[in-house]
Design a protein around this motif. Structure first.
Motif, mmCIF file in Angstrom:
data_model
loop_
_atom_site.group_PDB
_atom_site.id
_atom_site.type_symbol
_atom_site.label_atom_id
_atom_site.label_comp_id
_atom_site.label_asym_id
_atom_site.label_seq_id
_atom_site.Cartn_x
_atom_site.Cartn_y
_atom_site.Cartn_z
ATOM 1 N N UNK A 1 -9.473 9.112 -3.408
ATOM 2 C CA UNK A 1 -9.313 7.910 -2.590
ATOM 3 C C UNK A 1 -10.511 6.991 -2.802
ATOM 4 N N UNK A 2 -10.229 5.702 -2.885
ATOM 5 C CA UNK A 2 -11.321 4.748 -2.963
ATOM 6 C C UNK A 2 -11.716 4.352 -1.558
ATOM 7 N N UNK A 3 -12.905 3.811 -1.397
ATOM 8 C CA UNK A 3 -13.304 3.436 -0.042
ATOM 9 C C UNK A 3 -12.684 2.096 0.331
ATOM 10 N N UNK A 4 -12.761 1.798 1.612
ATOM 11 C CA UNK A 4 -12.026 0.637 2.131
ATOM 12 C C UNK A 4 -12.550 -0.669 1.579
ATOM 13 N N UNK A 5 -13.788 -0.670 1.069
ATOM 14 C CA UNK A 5 -14.369 -1.917 0.600
ATOM 15 C C UNK A 5 -14.086 -2.173 -0.868
ATOM 16 N N UNK A 6 -13.425 -1.236 -1.531
ATOM 17 C CA UNK A 6 -13.122 -1.446 -2.954
ATOM 18 C C UNK A 6 -11.936 -2.391 -3.087
ATOM 19 N N UNK A 7 -12.090 -3.475 -3.843
ATOM 20 C CA UNK A 7 -10.949 -4.392 -4.009
ATOM 21 C C UNK A 7 -9.792 -3.711 -4.726
ATOM 22 N N UNK A 8 -8.582 -4.200 -4.489
ATOM 23 C CA UNK A 8 -7.418 -3.675 -5.199
ATOM 24 C C UNK A 8 -7.559 -3.982 -6.688
ATOM 25 N N UNK A 9 -6.952 -3.112 -7.514
ATOM 26 C CA UNK A 9 -7.022 -3.323 -8.967
ATOM 27 C C UNK A 9 -6.145 -4.507 -9.375
ATOM 28 N N UNK B 1 3.528 -5.786 12.431
ATOM 29 C CA UNK B 1 2.671 -4.971 13.292
ATOM 30 C C UNK B 1 2.867 -3.495 12.965
ATOM 31 N N UNK B 2 1.958 -2.942 12.127
ATOM 32 C CA UNK B 2 2.039 -1.537 11.728
ATOM 33 C C UNK B 2 1.066 -0.716 12.563
ATOM 34 N N UNK B 3 1.480 0.479 12.921
ATOM 35 C CA UNK B 3 0.585 1.423 13.574
ATOM 36 C C UNK B 3 -0.013 2.365 12.530
ATOM 37 N N UNK B 4 -1.027 3.113 12.943
ATOM 38 C CA UNK B 4 -1.657 4.068 12.013
ATOM 39 C C UNK B 4 -0.653 5.099 11.502
ATOM 40 N N UNK C 1 4.626 2.191 -11.877
ATOM 41 C CA UNK C 1 4.447 2.622 -13.271
ATOM 42 C C UNK C 1 3.009 2.445 -13.754
ATOM 43 N N UNK C 2 2.149 1.841 -12.930
ATOM 44 C CA UNK C 2 0.839 1.407 -13.427
ATOM 45 C C UNK C 2 -0.269 2.438 -13.263
ATOM 46 N N UNK C 3 0.026 3.540 -12.607
ATOM 47 C CA UNK C 3 -1.006 4.560 -12.419
ATOM 48 C C UNK C 3 -2.158 4.084 -11.543
ATOM 49 N N UNK C 4 -1.840 3.311 -10.513
ATOM 50 C CA UNK C 4 -2.872 2.792 -9.624
ATOM 51 C C UNK C 4 -3.484 3.918 -8.787
ATOM 52 N N UNK C 5 -4.730 3.736 -8.408
ATOM 53 C CA UNK C 5 -5.383 4.706 -7.528
ATOM 54 C C UNK C 5 -5.010 4.382 -6.081
ATOM 55 N N UNK C 6 -4.470 5.360 -5.341
ATOM 56 C CA UNK C 6 -4.108 5.077 -3.937
ATOM 57 C C UNK C 6 -5.339 4.672 -3.122
ATOM 58 N N UNK C 7 -5.160 3.686 -2.267
ATOM 59 C CA UNK C 7 -6.245 3.212 -1.404
ATOM 60 C C UNK C 7 -5.914 3.592 0.031
ATOM 61 N N UNK C 8 -6.924 3.767 0.812
ATOM 62 C CA UNK C 8 -6.673 3.939 2.235
ATOM 63 C C UNK C 8 -7.581 2.996 3.004
ATOM 64 N N UNK C 9 -7.281 2.831 4.241
ATOM 65 C CA UNK C 9 -8.005 1.860 5.055
ATOM 66 C C UNK C 9 -8.446 2.558 6.332
ATOM 67 N N UNK C 10 -9.662 3.151 6.291
ATOM 68 C CA UNK C 10 -10.094 3.944 7.437
ATOM 69 C C UNK C 10 -10.203 3.097 8.699
ATOM 70 N N UNK D 1 -1.184 0.789 -4.006
ATOM 71 C CA UNK D 1 -0.676 2.030 -3.431
ATOM 72 C C UNK D 1 -1.455 2.322 -2.163
ATOM 73 N N UNK D 2 -0.739 2.470 -1.060
ATOM 74 C CA UNK D 2 -1.350 2.831 0.215
ATOM 75 C C UNK D 2 -1.238 4.348 0.369
ATOM 76 N N UNK D 3 -2.376 5.004 0.515
ATOM 77 C CA UNK D 3 -2.385 6.464 0.589
ATOM 78 C C UNK D 3 -1.813 6.946 1.914
ATOM 79 N N UNK D 4 -0.971 7.974 1.845
ATOM 80 C CA UNK D 4 -0.469 8.644 3.031
ATOM 81 C C UNK D 4 -0.972 10.075 3.041
ATOM 82 N N UNK D 5 -0.460 10.906 3.932
ATOM 83 C CA UNK D 5 -0.918 12.299 3.993
ATOM 84 C C UNK D 5 -0.403 13.106 2.802
ATOM 85 N N UNK D 6 -1.076 14.201 2.556
ATOM 86 C CA UNK D 6 -0.681 15.171 1.516
ATOM 87 C C UNK D 6 -0.480 14.517 0.156
ATOM 88 N N UNK D 7 -1.430 13.650 -0.216
ATOM 89 C CA UNK D 7 -1.430 13.021 -1.542
ATOM 90 C C UNK D 7 -0.192 12.190 -1.811
#
Ligand SMILES: [Zn+2]
Length: 299
Positions: free
Chosen positions: A4-12, A147-150, A280-289, A175-181
């Motif tokens: 996971x990248x940190x929240x401050x990393x810009x999207x690719x 309006x999305x919840x956690x 198809x792009x192999x993006x790294x999932x990001x999360x937003x703590x 890609x928005x990271x969810x649980x269990x990869x």
């Protein structure tokens, strides 16, 4: 485990398919009566309010479908389950024209602070309605009022959704990271690219009290469109048929479409197609703590 990248990393940056340099999607939120009934259930007996909203499916959608047909474009329609049940003929006409039908709650519920169980039931009720009315299993979701919840992304992932279009931290799909990869594609919208802020007006219920000129809306959206095209981004316009389905506003939309086509290398398509490409792009999932405020940082 997925990194996971940190929240401050810009999207690719995104590489678009087939030599395109940017993407644009026309999205229509078919809120109709649902949005007003959620705000005030007694609106059901106010014919001015109800017919103002019914204009969307009854008059706006046919005009918008004709516009899209003239330009050979496919769009994404976000449909609350309640709207689908009330206007099955309209929903089927949208599907028969080859447009994408996506999920937009059941009754345009206010999801802010909604419990996980209540929100899960709402999403399932919307899925059931779209299935019964149009035989559609949507791959995309947009939260009412964005309006999305956690817990919302996990509910979507559990139900097999491919993408959401509600979050606002960048202007390309990611890609928005969810649980269990697991993850879900996020395709960001923005308030500035929404016709609600330009055109919505109903006394006591919604709106700024201003009804803007289509020329002003077209000017705002054209600035953003040209700049997003130049930077290779993803332009997502959010329109409501009860607002943008009026004749003068459809004309403005037509000019915007003509501008899109004239820019060259603009991939004008549905959010489902954009999400499938992003996968198809192999993006790294990001999360937003969740931002945590520690003791001493506040009074
Ligand atoms: Zn909506």
């Amino acid at each position: 485990m997925t990194e996971l990248v940190d929240a401050t990393a810009p999207a690719e940056p995104i590489r678009w398919p087939d030599g395109y340099r940017a993407a644009a999607a026309l999205t229509f939120d078919l809120d109709a009566e649902a949005v007003m009934l959620t705000a005030d259930a007694t609106s059901a007996d106010r014919l001015m309010v109800m017919t103002h909203q019914a204009y969307g499916p009854l008059t706006g959608v046919p005009r918008l479908l004709a516009l899209l047909r003239r330009h050979g474009l496919r769009a994404t329609f976000f449909v609350p389950g309640f709207t689908a049940e009330r206007y099955p003929t309209v929903i089927k006409a949208i599907a028969e024209d080859g447009h994408e039908i996506a999920h937009h709650s059941y009754l345009h519920e206010s999801t802010r602070g909604m419990s996980r169980a209540t929100e899960a039931a709402m999403i399932d009720r919307g899925l059931d309605a779209l299935d019964r009315v149009a035989g559609v299993r949507p791959v995309g979701y947009r939260a009412p009022m964005w309006e999305m919840n956690r817990h919302t992304p996990e509910l979507l992932i559990e139900r097999g959704f491919e993408y959401d279009s509600s979050l606002m931290d960048c202007d390309v799909p990611y890609l928005l990271a969810g649980p269990e990869s697991r993850d879900i594609v996020e395709i960001p919208p923005h308030w500035a690219l929404d016709d609600w802020e330009q055109y919505a007006y109903l006394p006591e219920l919604i709106g700024s009290g201003l009804i803007e000129s289509p020329a002003k809306a077209l000017e705002m959206w054209s600035w953003e469109l040209e700049a997003m095209h130049a930077e290779g981004l993803c332009f997502v316009l959010t329109s409501h048929p009860f607002l943008s389905g009026r004749p003068g506003r459809v004309r403005a939309l037509e000019r915007l479409i003509e501008l899109m086509a004239s820019l060259g290398g603009m991939w004008i398509t549905t959010l489902a197609e954009i999400a499938a490409h992003a996968r198809t792009l192999g993006l790294t999932p990001r999360h937003f703590p969740r931002p945590e405020i520690s003791e001493g940082n506040h009074d």
